[in-house]
Design a protein around this motif. Structure first.
Motif, PDB file in Angstrom:
ATOM      1  N   PRO A 142       3.132  10.090   2.959  1.00  0.00           N
ATOM      2  CA  PRO A 142       4.941   9.535   3.642  1.00  0.00           C
ATOM      3  C   PRO A 142       5.101  10.820   4.652  1.00  0.00           C
ATOM      4  CG  PRO A 142       5.204  10.700   1.312  1.00  0.00           C
ATOM      5  CD  PRO A 142       3.617  10.812   1.552  1.00  0.00           C
ATOM      6  N   ASP A 143       4.798  12.444   4.495  1.00  0.00           N
ATOM      7  CA  ASP A 143       4.610  13.442   5.536  1.00  0.00           C
ATOM      8  C   ASP A 143       3.570  13.259   7.150  1.00  0.00           C
ATOM      9  OD1 ASP A 143       2.879  13.544   4.499  1.00  0.00           O
ATOM     10  OD2 ASP A 143       2.805  15.944   4.976  1.00  0.00           O
ATOM     11  N   ILE A 201      -3.795   6.313   6.084  1.00  0.00           N
ATOM     12  CA  ILE A 201      -2.657   6.265   4.838  1.00  0.00           C
ATOM     13  C   ILE A 201      -1.959   4.406   3.784  1.00  0.00           C
ATOM     14  CG2 ILE A 201      -0.460   6.558   4.566  1.00  0.00           C
ATOM     15  CD1 ILE A 201      -0.214   8.121   7.219  1.00  0.00           C
ATOM     16  N   LYS A 202      -2.242   4.946   2.986  1.00  0.00           N
ATOM     17  CA  LYS A 202      -2.577   3.319   2.356  1.00  0.00           C
ATOM     18  C   LYS A 202      -0.720   3.744   1.845  1.00  0.00           C
ATOM     19  CE  LYS A 202      -7.179   4.170   0.039  1.00  0.00           C
ATOM     20  NZ  LYS A 202      -7.289   3.832  -1.491  1.00  0.00           N
ATOM     21  N   LEU A 203      -0.215   2.038   2.031  1.00  0.00           N
ATOM     22  CA  LEU A 203       1.316   1.653   2.115  1.00  0.00           C
ATOM     23  C   LEU A 203       1.031   0.748   0.419  1.00  0.00           C
ATOM     24  CD1 LEU A 203       2.559   1.008   5.451  1.00  0.00           C
ATOM     25  CD2 LEU A 203       2.601   2.629   3.862  1.00  0.00           C
ATOM     26  N   ARG A 204       1.138   1.089  -0.730  1.00  0.00           N
ATOM     27  CA  ARG A 204       0.786   0.576  -1.993  1.00  0.00           C
ATOM     28  C   ARG A 204       2.057  -0.258  -2.259  1.00  0.00           C
ATOM     29  NH1 ARG A 204      -1.226   5.722  -2.748  1.00  0.00           N
ATOM     30  NH2 ARG A 204      -3.362   5.347  -2.713  1.00  0.00           N
ATOM     31  N   TYR A 205       3.113  -0.820  -2.062  1.00  0.00           N
ATOM     32  CA  TYR A 205       4.346  -1.343  -2.994  1.00  0.00           C
ATOM     33  C   TYR A 205       5.912  -1.094  -2.280  1.00  0.00           C
ATOM     34  CZ  TYR A 205       7.600  -1.680  -6.661  1.00  0.00           C
ATOM     35  OH  TYR A 205       8.318  -2.938  -7.416  1.00  0.00           O
ATOM     36  N   MET A 206       6.573  -2.089  -2.447  1.00  0.00           N
ATOM     37  CA  MET A 206       7.950  -1.340  -2.237  1.00  0.00           C
ATOM     38  C   MET A 206       8.950  -1.825  -2.674  1.00  0.00           C
ATOM     39  SD  MET A 206       8.808  -2.500   1.877  1.00  0.00           S
ATOM     40  CE  MET A 206      10.363  -3.114   3.228  1.00  0.00           C
ATOM     41  N   THR A 207       9.953  -1.678  -2.615  1.00  0.00           N
ATOM     42  CA  THR A 207      11.015  -2.624  -3.144  1.00  0.00           C
ATOM     43  C   THR A 207      12.778  -2.469  -2.459  1.00  0.00           C
ATOM     44  OG1 THR A 207      12.217  -2.352  -5.703  1.00  0.00           O
ATOM     45  CG2 THR A 207      11.714  -0.227  -5.244  1.00  0.00           C
ATOM     46  N   GLN A 208      13.786  -2.948  -2.644  1.00  0.00           N
ATOM     47  CA  GLN A 208      14.874  -3.102  -2.301  1.00  0.00           C
ATOM     48  C   GLN A 208      15.698  -1.910  -3.151  1.00  0.00           C
ATOM     49  OE1 GLN A 208      17.142  -6.159  -0.447  1.00  0.00           O
ATOM     50  NE2 GLN A 208      19.533  -4.748   0.162  1.00  0.00           N
ATOM     51  N   PHE A 229       9.938   6.478   1.875  1.00  0.00           N
ATOM     52  CA  PHE A 229       9.335   6.842   1.998  1.00  0.00           C
ATOM     53  C   PHE A 229       8.297   7.842   0.845  1.00  0.00           C
ATOM     54  CE2 PHE A 229       9.207   4.442   6.310  1.00  0.00           C
ATOM     55  CZ  PHE A 229       8.458   3.612   6.734  1.00  0.00           C
ATOM     56  N   ARG A 230       8.225   7.096   0.343  1.00  0.00           N
ATOM     57  CA  ARG A 230       7.652   8.327  -1.230  1.00  0.00           C
ATOM     58  C   ARG A 230       6.173   8.748  -1.607  1.00  0.00           C
ATOM     59  NH1 ARG A 230      12.840   6.970  -5.145  1.00  0.00           N
ATOM     60  NH2 ARG A 230      14.206   7.204  -3.886  1.00  0.00           N
TER      61      ARG A 230
END
Length: 480
Positions: free
Chosen positions: A420-421, A398-405, A450-451
């Motif tokens: 994400p599922d 699973i690749k986690l690409r980007y994160m923001t608040q 997670f989207r």
């Protein structure tokens, strides 16, 4: 703005009238007498009139130290505080000996008294209205708090009083210099009070704690469990910071709550939790972390409120160091969702530890409002993934690409990822715990979403170009 205290015997309709004047169902109302015990304040409005109204406990002809006697002393205190007293009688019952006793008290203690005969709608209240003249408090107002009748008459009586207080305020107001810049008046908007709800089981010392903060016996207290019924709010100042403290009814296990009035009280307390910004869960040092304490703390976390755990009656503990270590171990084990939340020991009776509780509440509120820059978050996410890569279900990582608040109050974050599922709960907890530790957000609820963001080929929808058309395009000729 003047203050109006609503006083009278139990069950004459004081709380119903209070709710009518403030325009909301703030005070609990029930058919049984003696529902109201504490003083509840609200901002009332009648057309263009604005004033402070106080709902009081029913006056009982008792002067000892019993619960009724303490309630009476609290009501008498409201009479001394108020500018006007609205003495309410039940027109259907008529004048009772208790009414006559308290009419005499009001004549001696209250600066102004207005007599109102409630429940006067229809012919059933005629006799009680006529009897009310015998109290010697002037002409009674015929009102019906439940149906809103007689409010225009009450407004007519209160208007001269309101104008008198407005004129007095203008006369007594000191002259101030107003800073004017570029033709506009520069004004500082008043700070909104910090909303703090004190919750816990019955007899944990919630009312005593608030009284100690206020420095006066503003709320009714005593050895009896379950004294507080309404969620009472009081406003005060913490070193220049305005705060509003909500005292709530003790919350017992749901199976034990059978009485209708107790159900209303608990419901009122839950509403205070939902409207609060910080929730102080007050425990009894003798029996901390009962099942109901855990449910209350979990409720505050699920509602997304900043949580501070306070252990009361600490003055009764002997081996405090060992006891504190045991409490912290139990807290971390039983409430992992609030890991790092402040745990403060206090004594509401002596006032010990209140400064530490105040500091913990203010810090929890700051953390609850914390915002982290997107660049810092993505640097942090890369380091977390490098230290502990996400799982690879079916052989595909699973690749986690980007994160923001995306929000604060409480902090909420969104992570764009490939599947994400399929991300495990343990990995989500790993990221949440990392956020707490690396961005100094202990204890506050964190919402991590997670989207999906699938790979997209930017040339997927473009038409294919053959070699001959490509050569003609490069040479500048139009394709055939």
């Amino acid at each position: 703005m003047f203050t109006l205290a609503i006083v009278g015997r139990p069950n004459v309709g004081k709380s119903t009238l209070f709710n009518r004047l403030v325009g909301r169902r703030l005070a609990l109302v029930d058919d049984q007498p003696g529902v109201t015990r504490d003083l509840r304040e609200g901002e009332a409005k009648l057309a263009d009139l604005r004033f402070t109204v106080i709902d009081t406990a029913g006056l009982e002809d008792v002067t000892d130290d019993s619960l009724q006697g303490r309630m009476r002393r609290l009501t008498e205190r409201a009479v001394d505080m108020a500018d006007v007293c609205l003495f309410v009688i039940d027109a259907r019952v008529g004048i009772t000996p208790t009414d006559e006793v308290f009419a005499d008290i009001l004549r001696r203690r209250a600066p102004r008294v207005i007599l109102a005969a409630n429940k006067a709608e229809g012919a059933a209240g005629e006799g009680g209205v006529l009897e009310a003249y015998g109290l010697g408090l002037g002409e009674p107002l015929r009102i019906s708090a439940e149906h809103g009748e007689g409010m225009s008459d009450l407004m007519s009586v209160l208007r001269p009083i309101s104008e008198e207080f407005e004129e007095r305020a203008r006369r007594d107001a000191p002259a101030t210099d107003i800073a004017v810049e570029d033709g506009e008046i520069a004004e500082d908007a008043p700070d909104k009070p910090l909303q703090i709800a004190i919750v816990g089981r019955p007899n944990a010392g919630k009312s005593t704690l608030i009284n100690k903060f206020l420095g006066e016996d503003r709320l009714l207290t005593g050895p009896e469990a379950g004294i507080t019924r309404d969620s009472i709010s009081v406003t005060m100042d913490w070193d220049g910071r305005p705060v509003r403290l909500f005292d709530t009814a003790g919350m017992r296990k749901k199976a034990k709550v059978q009485d209708k009035l107790e159900k209303l009280s608990v419901s009122d307390g839950l509403r205070a939790v939902r409207f609060a910004e910080v929730v102080v869960v007050l425990l009894d040092a003798a029996i901390p972390f009962e099942q109901q304490d855990l449910r209350i703390a979990d409720l505050a976390e699920r509602e997304g409120r900043a949580v501070v755990v306070a252990v009361n009656k600490w003055d009764l503990e002997e081996d405090r160091q060992a006891r504190l270590a045991a409490l912290k171990e139990a807290f971390d084990r039983l409430l992992p969702q609030l890991s790092g939340a402040p745990l403060v020991t206090v004594s509401a009776k002596t006032g010990r530890g209140l400064d530490r509780l105040q500091a913990a509440v203010l810090k929890a509120h700051d953390v609850w409002n914390r915002r982290v820059a997107t660049a810092r978050l993505n640097q942090w996410l890369s380091s977390m993934v490098e230290a502990h890569p996400p799982p690879a279900p079916g052989g595909r990582r699973i690749k986690l690409r980007y994160m923001t608040q995306v929000k604060t109050r409480p902090p909420g974050f969104v992570v764009m990822c490939s599947a994400p599922d399929k991300l495990s709960d343990s990995y989500k907890r790993y990221l949440v715990n990392g956020l707490r530790a690396d961005f100094d957000m202990p204890g506050t609820p964190i919402r991590l979403t997670f989207r999906s963001q699938a790979d997209k080929n930017p040339y997927k929808d473009r038409k294919k170009v053959g070699p001959s058309k490509l050569r003609k395009h490069l040479s500048g000729r139009k394709p055939d």
